[in-house]
Design an enzyme around this catalytic site. Structure first.
Site, PDB file in Angstrom:
ATOM      1  N   GLU A  15       0.899  -1.164   0.000  1.00  0.00           N
ATOM      2  CA  GLU A  15       0.000   0.000   0.000  1.00  0.00           C
ATOM      3  C   GLU A  15       0.923   1.196   0.000  1.00  0.00           C
ATOM      4  O   GLU A  15       1.575   1.472   0.997  1.00  0.00           O
ATOM      5  CB  GLU A  15      -0.860   0.017   1.270  1.00  0.00           C
ATOM      6  CG  GLU A  15      -1.823  -1.140   1.404  1.00  0.00           C
ATOM      7  CD  GLU A  15      -2.848  -1.147   0.306  1.00  0.00           C
ATOM      8  OE1 GLU A  15      -3.143  -0.085  -0.263  1.00  0.00           O
ATOM      9  OE2 GLU A  15      -3.343  -2.240  -0.003  1.00  0.00           O
ATOM     10  N   CYS A  55      -2.418   8.935   3.253  1.00  0.00           N
ATOM     11  CA  CYS A  55      -2.144   8.344   1.942  1.00  0.00           C
ATOM     12  C   CYS A  55      -3.284   8.610   0.968  1.00  0.00           C
ATOM     13  O   CYS A  55      -3.087   8.607  -0.233  1.00  0.00           O
ATOM     14  CB  CYS A  55      -1.932   6.845   2.091  1.00  0.00           C
ATOM     15  SG  CYS A  55      -3.292   6.041   2.957  1.00  0.00           S
TER      16      CYS A  55
HETATM   17  P1  NAP Z   1       8.537   4.880   4.306  1.00  0.00           P
HETATM   18  O1  NAP Z   1       9.656   5.773   4.607  1.00  0.00           O
HETATM   19  O2  NAP Z   1       8.477   4.248   2.980  1.00  0.00           O
HETATM   20  O3  NAP Z   1       8.552   3.778   5.465  1.00  0.00           O
HETATM   21  C1  NAP Z   1       7.530   2.822   5.545  1.00  0.00           C
HETATM   22  C2  NAP Z   1       7.958   1.709   6.472  1.00  0.00           C
HETATM   23  O4  NAP Z   1       9.032   0.986   5.883  1.00  0.00           O
HETATM   24  C3  NAP Z   1       8.473   2.197   7.820  1.00  0.00           C
HETATM   25  O5  NAP Z   1       8.037   1.328   8.826  1.00  0.00           O
HETATM   26  C4  NAP Z   1       9.959   2.090   7.653  1.00  0.00           C
HETATM   27  O6  NAP Z   1      10.641   1.964   8.877  1.00  0.00           O
HETATM   28  C5  NAP Z   1      10.054   0.822   6.856  1.00  0.00           C
HETATM   29  N1  NAP Z   1      11.332   0.597   6.231  1.00  0.00           N
HETATM   30  C6  NAP Z   1      12.114   1.469   5.586  1.00  0.00           C
HETATM   31  N2  NAP Z   1      13.233   0.859   5.155  1.00  0.00           N
HETATM   32  C7  NAP Z   1      13.155  -0.431   5.531  1.00  0.00           C
HETATM   33  C8  NAP Z   1      13.995  -1.582   5.399  1.00  0.00           C
HETATM   34  N3  NAP Z   1      15.162  -1.509   4.769  1.00  0.00           N
HETATM   35  N4  NAP Z   1      13.585  -2.738   5.921  1.00  0.00           N
HETATM   36  C9  NAP Z   1      12.416  -2.839   6.576  1.00  0.00           C
HETATM   37  N5  NAP Z   1      11.582  -1.789   6.742  1.00  0.00           N
HETATM   38  C10 NAP Z   1      11.936  -0.606   6.226  1.00  0.00           C
HETATM   39  O7  NAP Z   1       7.140   5.617   4.503  1.00  0.00           O
HETATM   40  P2  NAP Z   1       6.699   6.575   5.696  1.00  0.00           P
HETATM   41  O8  NAP Z   1       7.516   7.820   5.607  1.00  0.00           O
HETATM   42  O9  NAP Z   1       6.661   5.855   6.992  1.00  0.00           O
HETATM   43  O10 NAP Z   1       5.196   6.864   5.315  1.00  0.00           O
HETATM   44  C11 NAP Z   1       4.807   7.843   4.398  1.00  0.00           C
HETATM   45  C12 NAP Z   1       4.481   7.255   3.062  1.00  0.00           C
HETATM   46  O11 NAP Z   1       3.575   6.179   3.224  1.00  0.00           O
HETATM   47  C13 NAP Z   1       3.784   8.230   2.144  1.00  0.00           C
HETATM   48  O12 NAP Z   1       4.367   8.169   0.889  1.00  0.00           O
HETATM   49  C14 NAP Z   1       2.339   7.742   2.105  1.00  0.00           C
HETATM   50  O13 NAP Z   1       1.657   8.024   0.906  1.00  0.00           O
HETATM   51  C15 NAP Z   1       2.491   6.287   2.322  1.00  0.00           C
HETATM   52  N6  NAP Z   1       1.303   5.698   2.943  1.00  0.00           N
HETATM   53  C16 NAP Z   1       0.526   4.865   2.209  1.00  0.00           C
HETATM   54  C17 NAP Z   1      -0.603   4.311   2.790  1.00  0.00           C
HETATM   55  C18 NAP Z   1      -1.511   3.383   2.020  1.00  0.00           C
HETATM   56  O14 NAP Z   1      -2.369   2.748   2.634  1.00  0.00           O
HETATM   57  N7  NAP Z   1      -1.374   3.258   0.731  1.00  0.00           N
HETATM   58  C19 NAP Z   1      -0.931   4.596   4.107  1.00  0.00           C
HETATM   59  C20 NAP Z   1      -0.107   5.439   4.819  1.00  0.00           C
HETATM   60  C21 NAP Z   1       1.012   5.984   4.227  1.00  0.00           C
HETATM   61  P3  NAP Z   1      11.472   3.177   9.496  1.00  0.00           P
HETATM   62  O15 NAP Z   1      10.502   4.215   9.848  1.00  0.00           O
HETATM   63  O16 NAP Z   1      12.145   2.569  10.656  1.00  0.00           O
HETATM   64  O17 NAP Z   1      12.420   3.621   8.425  1.00  0.00           O
END
Ligand code: NAP
Length: 672
Positions: A255, A294
């Site tokens: 997602e 999102c």
């Molecule tokens: P993100 O930076 O992509 O991180 C998402 C998750 O991935 C976090 O828990 C992050 O952990 C983890 N992660 C990153 N690198 C990783 C790795 N190498 N191994 C395992 N896990 C890893 O996104 P975000 O900044 O948290 O959220 C914002 C984004 O999410 C926006 O672009 C938004 O549109 C999207 N979003 C989408 C939805 C949907 O339902 N489609 C819902 C909410 C948000 P860490 O924080 O520890 O790096």
């Protein structure tokens, strides 16, 4: 605050590798999370062999009851989470979406699990497939629990809902979960997780928590496991490319971000209810969670001839936004999660400004009750893109904050083209009163969006909001949105189970699925089934009754009594001219009534009520002087509470030649 991980039944504190987490409001470090030496192999083993094993012993209904207990407990203790979430920048209204929304989602799955899934560990999918002429070899799809682990990786913006919306269907499916929240808000997730453990709703090992990095976890998964990810497209691409996931065909659901849009219908004129509704929905989407949703509206398509009116109205409403300390009820927008996140939004804004002009932004907004120098506050921003066909950044750059771009469209097909320029989104909304607009947008754009949300003056009071994913409806979208699907009622549960096609003789399929299947053995006993309690009835138990002759008098009496004097029952010549009938025939409902007259045992007993019937079909006409026999067969039993359960009966009506004339599924409520 130390944000601990929960590993194989024990809390593990952060180590030297931990990172500092700043408050969105003060910028000061409020928590530390991360432990580089988490034993993820032990976590997997504990999940599979302790949590998973216990969950798989429970039926769907047991798990649904546990979900209800979990949600009830969280509901009673949620206030502490709201207070904690102020530091993430979330106002009380924002937390209502996150915390109450998350708990509500668990309640919905608890309820759907009891109503829509069997009190069993196997669930059938769809109808029997007839694979042979005489019915001795059939097919049936089923779902069973996987002996693996669901790894949930969540985004920062919904620390509670993000966890619960994945966890509820996972646990209902009988699968344990390892939850990895985003680091920047994981202290709220941990607090909620602690409450979940305190509730003791689920057996040990059902859920574990990783605060900080997942280390080697993804490289230790096997084919019975799965990964559900929410976050940015960039991280999704990196994680789903993990060699181990590809090599072992480990399901990866994403997602991710998307450029969701709203179309203000061509019928919406200034001063109308839809005009105000559109402005309200746009401003709500821009400022709720400071735009960090999102599903938030990033692109607004307005009719060319009214776009200036919309810009003016949106500007006016945005200028009333009270920005500041989220703990103050008077503030309507809090902070972004961190100044780093705000820098990202500013960078995206700069890219978008190459193709737009800024029509609303307060460069020096008043920040109420907080320090503007250290908190991650910013003004909402509205950009205007006059030539959206040639502005790729507008359709591809996600500014994950309170920022949206308005653009004109010439006609509806142009609006749909722009809508689809996002290359796949979670949701698109359309404000319109025109049914043709609804049909045209659905045809032109549904395939590019996970959800289409229509709203107007007639639905606005009860509508759920452009940005709200609901547990009942699928959440996810094609292309840019990740191509995944979550929620959507019991569909979500099935995403965490294995679908298998069973083939075989009806007796074997009946035993495998705990339900009567046409062609399987029917057993008669000396006692009428209506005299037996729920617990005494067995699958395939059959009552045969009849014959009962149907006379012309019966048909005429029934016609007069009910008023149903359709010509096929009353007029021999007209009936003969009908390609379906040999002449006058009995009413189908007369046959049903006679069937009930044949199989019902009249005295008070364990059968409390007939609650409905499904799948009624009339296969062959019944003429005067034909007679019918009926078979009543126990098809499926579902305990409803401690007093009674639902029995589904297969009912088959045959004529004097043994030809089937009608069949249906009858539902009764029986004392246990
Ligand atoms: P993100 O930076 O992509 O991180 C998402 C998750 O991935 C976090 O828990 C992050 O952990 C983890 N992660 C990153 N690198 C990783 C790795 N190498 N191994 C395992 N896990 C890893 O996104 P975000 O900044 O948290 O959220 C914002 C984004 O999410 C926006 O672009 C938004 O549109 C999207 N979003 C989408 C939805 C949907 O339902 N489609 C819902 C909410 C948000 P860490 O924080 O520890 O790096």
């Amino acid at each position: 605050m130390n944000v601990d991980s929960y590993v194989a039944g024990h809390w593990v504190t952060p180590d030297d590798s931990a990172v500092a987490i700043p408050s969105a409001v003060t910028g000061k470090t409020i928590a530390r999370a991360g432990n580089a030496s988490l034993d993820t192999l032990t976590m997997l083993d504990y999940a599979r062999n302790t949590g998973g094993a216990a969950l798989r012993e429970m039926t769907f209904h047991d798990r649904a009851r546990a979900l209800k207990n979990l949600a009830t407990y969280l509901n009673e203790h949620k206030e502490s989470l709201v207070t904690l979430a102020f530091d993430t920048g979330a106002t009380r209204a924002d937390s209502f979406i996150d915390i109450d929304g998350g708990i509500g989602t668990v309640f919905v799955f608890a309820s759907k699990g009891r109503r829509e899934l069997p009190d069993d560990t196997i669930c059938s999918d769809g109808d029997i497939e007839q694979l042979s002429r005489n019915g001795s070899f059939l097919g049936q799809h089923i779902y069973t629990s996987k002996p693996g682990v669901a790894v949930h990786i969540n985004a920062y913006n919904f620390p509670v809902w993000g966890m619960l919306e994945k966890l509820a269907p996972t646990l209902l499916a009988g699968m344990p979960a390892i939850i990895k929240p985003a680091t920047s808000t994981c202290y709220v997730t941990m607090a909620c997780f602690r409450l979940m453990l305190q509730s003791e709703a689920f057996p040990p090992g059902s859920m574990q928590l990783i605060s900080g990095s997942t280390g080697e976890l993804l490289n230790q998964l096997n084919f019975q496991d799965s990964v559900s990810f929410t976050g940015s497209a960039r991280t999704a691409l990196m994680l789903k490319s993990t060699r181990r996931l590809l090599e072992h065909s480990i399901p990866f659901t994403a997602e991710q971000d998307s450029l969701n849009a709203t179309v203000i219908g061509p019928d919406v004129v200034a001063g109308s209810a839809e005009f105000d509704l559109a402005v309200r929905e746009i401003c709500t989407e821009m400022t709720t969670k400071a735009g960090q949703k999102c599903t938030a509206i990033r692109r607004i398509m307005a009719p060319l001839n009214t776009i200036e009116n919309f810009i003016e109205a949106i500007r006016e409403q945005l200028s009333a936004t009270r920005i500041g300390n989220p703990a103050l009820e008077s503030n309507t927008m809090g902070a972004l999660v961190s100044t780093t996140q705000r820098d990202d939004v500013f960078k995206a804004k700069a890219a978008l400004q190459q193709q737009t002009r800024t029509v609303y932004e307060n460069p020096n907004p008043e920040i109420n009750g907080a320090d503007s120098d250290h908190g991650a506050f910013m003004s909402p921003v509205l950009l205007h893109c006059e030539h959206p066909d040639n502005a790729d950044a507008v359709h591809s750059t996600e500014a994950f904050g309170p920022l949206s771009t308005i653009m004109p469209y010439r006609d509806l097909s142009h609006a749909c083209k722009l809508l689809n320029h996002g290359r796949g989104s979670l949701v698109a909304s359309v404000i319109t009163c025109d049914p043709d607009v609804a049909r045209d947008v659905t045809l032109a754009s549904a395939s590019s969006h996970g959800r289409l949300y229509f709203n107007n003056r007639h639905s606005m009071r009860e509508s759920t909001g452009h940005g709200s994913p609901l547990p009942h409806l699928t959440h996810g979208g094609p292309g840019r949105a990740g191509g995944g699907e979550e929620l959507g009622g019991v569909r979500a549960v099935k995403h965490y189970m294995q679908r298998t096609a069973l083939q075989g003789h009806p007796d074997l399929l009946s035993a495998a699925t705990s339900q009567y299947i046409i062609g399987s053995t029917e057993t008669t006993t000396d006692t009428h089934p209506f005299r037996k309690r729920f617990s005494e009835l067995f699958i395939g138990e059959t009552l045969s009754a009849g014959p009962r002759e149907i006379t012309l008098d019966d048909i005429e009496h029934f016609a007069r009594f009910t008023g149903d004097t359709f010509y096929a029952h009353m007029d021999e010549e007209a009936a003969r001219d009908n390609p379906f009938f040999p002449g006058r025939v009995a009413h189908g409902y007369l046959l049903l009534s006679f069937a009930a007259g044949l199989f019902v045992d009249p005295d008070p007993g364990p059968v409390l009520a007939n609650t409905g019937l499904d799948g009624l079909t009339f296969q062959k006409p019944v003429s005067p002087e034909d007679s019918i026999n009926v078979s009543l067969i126990v098809k499926r039993k579902t305990k409803r509470n401690d007093e009674y359960g639902e029995v589904r009966w297969h009912v088959r009506l045959e004529n004097q030649h043994g030809e089937q004339v009608a069949s249906y599924e009858l539902h009764t409520m029986n004392l246990l």
